[in-house]
Scaffold this motif. Structure first.
Motif, short mmCIF file in Angstrom:
data_model
loop_
_atom_site.label_atom_id
_atom_site.label_comp_id
_atom_site.label_asym_id
_atom_site.label_seq_id
_atom_site.Cartn_x
_atom_site.Cartn_y
_atom_site.Cartn_z
N MET A 1 0.79 -1.09 0.13
CA MET A 1 0.31 0.26 -0.08
C MET A 1 1.11 0.77 -0.14
SD MET A 1 -2.84 1.30 2.23
CE MET A 1 -3.16 2.66 3.27
N ARG A 2 0.58 2.36 -0.70
CA ARG A 2 1.48 3.66 -0.48
C ARG A 2 1.12 4.82 0.48
NH1 ARG A 2 -0.42 5.11 -6.58
NH2 ARG A 2 -1.44 6.63 -5.31
N ASP A 3 2.18 5.15 0.95
CA ASP A 3 2.06 6.05 2.14
C ASP A 3 0.59 7.09 1.73
OD1 ASP A 3 2.13 7.68 3.93
OD2 ASP A 3 4.73 7.98 3.28
N PRO A 4 0.03 7.34 2.83
CA PRO A 4 -1.19 8.95 1.59
C PRO A 4 -0.31 9.51 2.14
CG PRO A 4 -1.75 7.73 4.10
CD PRO A 4 -0.93 6.72 3.76
N ASP A 5 1.12 9.76 2.91
CA ASP A 5 1.31 11.09 2.50
C ASP A 5 2.82 10.85 1.70
OD1 ASP A 5 0.30 12.33 4.74
OD2 ASP A 5 1.30 11.37 6.19
N VAL A 74 -8.92 -1.67 3.33
CA VAL A 74 -7.81 -0.32 3.88
C VAL A 74 -8.99 0.28 2.67
CG1 VAL A 74 -6.29 -1.81 3.88
CG2 VAL A 74 -6.54 -1.64 1.62
N VAL A 75 -8.43 1.82 3.22
CA VAL A 75 -8.43 2.73 2.44
C VAL A 75 -6.85 3.60 2.17
CG1 VAL A 75 -7.72 4.55 4.70
CG2 VAL A 75 -9.25 5.17 3.01
N GLU A 76 -6.93 3.48 1.00
CA GLU A 76 -5.76 4.36 0.23
C GLU A 76 -5.90 5.28 -1.63
OE1 GLU A 76 -4.00 0.38 -1.41
OE2 GLU A 76 -5.53 0.13 -1.85
N TYR A 77 -4.32 5.61 -1.51
CA TYR A 77 -5.30 6.74 -3.05
C TYR A 77 -5.31 5.75 -4.51
CZ TYR A 77 -4.80 10.77 -0.16
OH TYR A 77 -4.99 11.65 0.18
N VAL A 87 -8.86 -6.53 1.60
CA VAL A 87 -8.18 -6.81 1.38
C VAL A 87 -7.75 -8.30 1.40
CG1 VAL A 87 -5.89 -7.04 2.61
CG2 VAL A 87 -6.79 -5.01 2.86
N TRP A 88 -7.39 -8.83 0.13
CA TRP A 88 -7.32 -10.59 -0.27
C TRP A 88 -5.56 -11.13 0.94
CZ3 TRP A 88 -12.33 -11.30 -0.45
CH2 TRP A 88 -12.89 -10.20 -1.54
N PRO A 89 -6.13 -12.42 1.77
CA PRO A 89 -5.16 -13.02 2.25
C PRO A 89 -3.34 -13.31 0.95
CG PRO A 89 -6.63 -14.45 1.76
CD PRO A 89 -7.18 -12.98 1.12
N PRO A 90 -2.56 -13.20 1.28
CA PRO A 90 -1.63 -13.60 0.78
C PRO A 90 -1.21 -14.83 -0.11
CG PRO A 90 -0.38 -14.13 3.17
CD PRO A 90 -2.02 -13.48 2.72
N ALA A 102 2.45 -11.25 0.46
CA ALA A 102 2.16 -10.34 -0.07
C ALA A 102 0.48 -10.71 -0.16
CB ALA A 102 2.59 -9.94 -1.44
N THR A 103 0.09 -9.53 0.43
CA THR A 103 -1.42 -8.94 0.10
C THR A 103 -1.94 -8.48 -1.26
OG1 THR A 103 -1.56 -6.91 1.39
CG2 THR A 103 -1.57 -9.40 2.99
N GLU A 104 -2.99 -9.07 -1.15
CA GLU A 104 -3.18 -8.19 -2.82
C GLU A 104 -4.15 -7.14 -1.74
OE1 GLU A 104 -5.57 -8.84 -6.76
OE2 GLU A 104 -4.51 -10.85 -5.93
N HIS A 105 -4.43 -6.12 -2.85
CA HIS A 105 -5.93 -5.26 -2.62
C HIS A 105 -6.51 -4.74 -3.98
CE1 HIS A 105 -3.57 -3.14 0.92
NE2 HIS A 105 -3.73 -3.70 0.55
#
Length: 141
Positions: A1-5, A74-77, A87-90, A102-105
């Motif tokens: 996941m990318r960092d929101p900042d 999750v909340v992401e951009y 969020v799907w399991p690895p 590695a999880t998948e979004h």
């Protein structure tokens, strides 16, 4: 996941990014809506976990679905806007396509659409009675 900042390298101009507090507010709004549907919900930013508390290891459904019905969001951009994502399991160890852990979004809906997010998460973790047309034996009461 990318960092929101972190900076969005794909955009030169556009709307200002939400702060982590604003992203958390989206998760809290989803939490309230899911609680109103009767689910157990916890947040460990940036992850929301919704559980169907009606399914326990003591019921037939709970034994079949152990450890029960739950879903992480999750909340992401995405495209410069806050989105909810599944969020799907690895993958299982030894899976040929990805490294274990590695999880998948997968995009769920814009974080501003609490109604849609609530309905879709509830559909995943709600049990319904089986009907004769399903060809299944009912496990929900």
């Amino acid at each position: 996941m990318r960092d929101p900042d972190s900076a969005d390298t794909n955009a030169t101009e556009g709307p200002a990014r939400a702060t982590p507090t604003e992203l958390l507010n989206h998760l809290q709004a989803l939490r309230v809506a899911l609680l109103e549907q009767g689910f157990d919900v916890g947040i460990s930013y940036p992850v929301l976990t919704a559980r169907n508390s009606a399914v326990t290891g003591e019921s037939e459904a709970g034994r079949l679905l152990c450890p029960g019905l739950s879903q992480k969001v999750v909340v992401e951009y995405r495209d410069g806007q806050p989105w909810f994502s599944w969020v799907w399991p690895p993958p299982r160890k030894g899976h040929r396509d990805e490294a274990p852990g590695a999880t998948e979004h997968e995009p769920l809906c814009p974080a501003s659409d609490i109604t849609e997010a609530t309905a879709r998460v509830a559909k995943v973790i709600r049990l319904r009675k089986a009907t004769p047309d399903d060809g299944l034996r009912s496990v929900a009461s």
